[in-house]
Scaffold this motif. Structure first.
Motif, short mmCIF file in Angstrom:
data_model
loop_
_atom_site.label_atom_id
_atom_site.label_comp_id
_atom_site.label_asym_id
_atom_site.label_seq_id
_atom_site.Cartn_x
_atom_site.Cartn_y
_atom_site.Cartn_z
N ARG A 43 0.84 -1.20 0.00
CA ARG A 43 0.00 0.00 0.00
C ARG A 43 0.88 1.25 0.00
O ARG A 43 1.93 1.29 0.61
CB ARG A 43 -0.88 0.03 1.26
N TYR A 44 0.38 2.27 -0.71
CA TYR A 44 1.05 3.56 -0.70
C TYR A 44 0.31 4.48 0.27
O TYR A 44 -0.91 4.58 0.23
CB TYR A 44 1.07 4.18 -2.10
N LYS A 45 1.05 5.15 1.11
CA LYS A 45 0.44 6.06 2.08
C LYS A 45 0.95 7.48 1.86
O LYS A 45 2.09 7.70 1.46
CB LYS A 45 0.76 5.61 3.51
N ARG A 46 0.07 8.44 2.13
CA ARG A 46 0.42 9.86 2.05
C ARG A 46 0.88 10.27 3.45
O ARG A 46 0.04 10.44 4.35
CB ARG A 46 -0.77 10.67 1.58
N VAL A 47 2.19 10.39 3.64
CA VAL A 47 2.74 10.61 4.97
C VAL A 47 3.34 12.02 5.10
O VAL A 47 4.06 12.48 4.21
CB VAL A 47 3.82 9.55 5.28
N ASN A 48 3.02 12.67 6.20
CA ASN A 48 3.58 13.97 6.53
C ASN A 48 5.05 13.78 6.93
O ASN A 48 5.36 13.03 7.85
CB ASN A 48 2.79 14.59 7.69
N GLU A 49 5.97 14.47 6.20
CA GLU A 49 7.39 14.29 6.47
C GLU A 49 7.80 14.79 7.86
O GLU A 49 8.81 14.37 8.41
CB GLU A 49 8.23 15.02 5.40
N ILE A 50 7.03 15.72 8.41
CA ILE A 50 7.38 16.30 9.72
C ILE A 50 6.91 15.39 10.86
O ILE A 50 7.68 15.05 11.76
CB ILE A 50 6.75 17.70 9.87
N THR A 51 5.63 14.97 10.80
CA THR A 51 5.07 14.16 11.90
C THR A 51 5.21 12.67 11.69
O THR A 51 5.14 11.89 12.63
CB THR A 51 3.58 14.48 12.08
N GLY A 52 5.38 12.26 10.41
CA GLY A 52 5.44 10.83 10.11
C GLY A 52 4.08 10.18 10.09
O GLY A 52 3.96 8.96 9.93
N GLU A 53 2.99 10.98 10.22
CA GLU A 53 1.64 10.43 10.24
C GLU A 53 0.99 10.50 8.86
O GLU A 53 1.31 11.37 8.04
CB GLU A 53 0.78 11.21 11.25
N GLU A 54 0.04 9.56 8.63
CA GLU A 54 -0.68 9.53 7.36
C GLU A 54 -1.68 10.70 7.30
O GLU A 54 -2.29 11.06 8.31
CB GLU A 54 -1.42 8.20 7.20
N VAL A 55 -1.85 11.29 6.10
CA VAL A 55 -2.73 12.45 5.91
C VAL A 55 -3.87 12.08 4.98
O VAL A 55 -3.66 11.44 3.94
CB VAL A 55 -1.95 13.64 5.33
N GLU A 56 -5.10 12.46 5.33
CA GLU A 56 -6.26 12.20 4.49
C GLU A 56 -6.26 13.15 3.29
O GLU A 56 -5.74 14.27 3.36
CB GLU A 56 -7.55 12.38 5.29
#
Length: 259
Positions: A43-56
């Protein structure tokens, strides 16, 4: 079909409300990417480079990096850049089809008239057919300006998106041969081209690769070893060129007699 762009097409002071539809579709198998070890889907995830969390998706915006800071652009900003081109396919001139190099063509779209534009739609279509010309137009779709040609295909107006000149690379960078060919060889090649020349019927050309790929999938499903046709393409040596041209002509002549 579902329209992908609504607006108008104009030539001179004539404006035609239209809907745009994709005129082609990709034909390829839907293959998933898997982990070779356990066949788990990748799976490909859209991840915030700063927080490391996935973004909707709803929280994602587009930004332009300027002086080490991002300028965020909203949907309305893209339209404001040129309101007319975001809503209008503006035909600026007319040209002959043969004046356009084939390498510029990218993708076709069908145009359908909206209510109130039926007569002007048919007027443009008939005029293009009788003059054997294409309209050159620009418009904006998906935050990108497109250069296009408007013509007729099977009783419908069709818009061909083509490349801008600066999107083409310079073939001068290629290592092209300067090998000499004789007039006799050229004449033989021209004869071969004439023998193979027919009226183009694109209905007879089918995408057989997907069908063959499905056969391999079915073979692997049943545990059988798929049959593979061996093919080895070798360049024709310069000394054998005339012989191969002659053999090609003979082969075509025999095939024509048999049919």
């Amino acid at each position: 079909m579902r329209s992908i762009w609504n607006g108008s097409i104009s030539f001179g002071l004539v404006s035609i409300p239209i809907k745009m539809y994709s005129g082609s579709e990709e034909r390829k198998l839907d293959l998933d990417m898997l982990d070779r070890k356990d066949h788990g889907r990748i799976r490909y995830k859209r991840v915030n480079e700063i927080t490391g969390e996935e973004v909707e998706w709803k929280d994602i915006v587009k930004g332009y990096l300027k002086d080490d800071a991002y300028i965020v652009l909203e949907d309305e900003d893209f339209e404001k850049a040129n309101m007319k081109k975001s809503k209008t396919i503006d035909i600026e001139e007319f040209i002959k089809e043969e004046d356009v190099p084939d390498v510029l063509f990218k993708k076709p779209y069908f145009l359908e008239p909206q209510k109130g534009g039926e007569k002007s739609y048919n007027l443009l279509k008939k005029a293009l057919l009788e003059t054997d010309k294409l309209g050159v137009a620009t418009f904006v779709m998906r935050a990108k300006e497109n250069l296009s040609l408007v013509g007729v295909y099977k009783d419908a107006l069709v818009l061909h998106v083509i490349r801008f000149a600066d999107e083409m690379r310079d073939p001068a960078e290629l290592k092209l041969p300067d090998a000499k060919v004789s007039k006799k060889e050229v004449d033989m090649a021209k004869s071969l081209i004439e023998q193979y020349t027919e009226k183009f019927d694109f209905e007879k050309y089918k995408d057989i690769y997907n069908e063959q790929l499905i056969k391999i999938i079915e073979s692997k499903t049943s545990g059988k070893k798929p049959k593979v046709e061996k093919f080895d393409s070798k360049p024709t040596p310069a000394k054998d060129l005339m012989a191969q041209l002659k053999a090609s002509l003979e082969k075509k002549k025999k095939k024509s007699k048999a049919s």
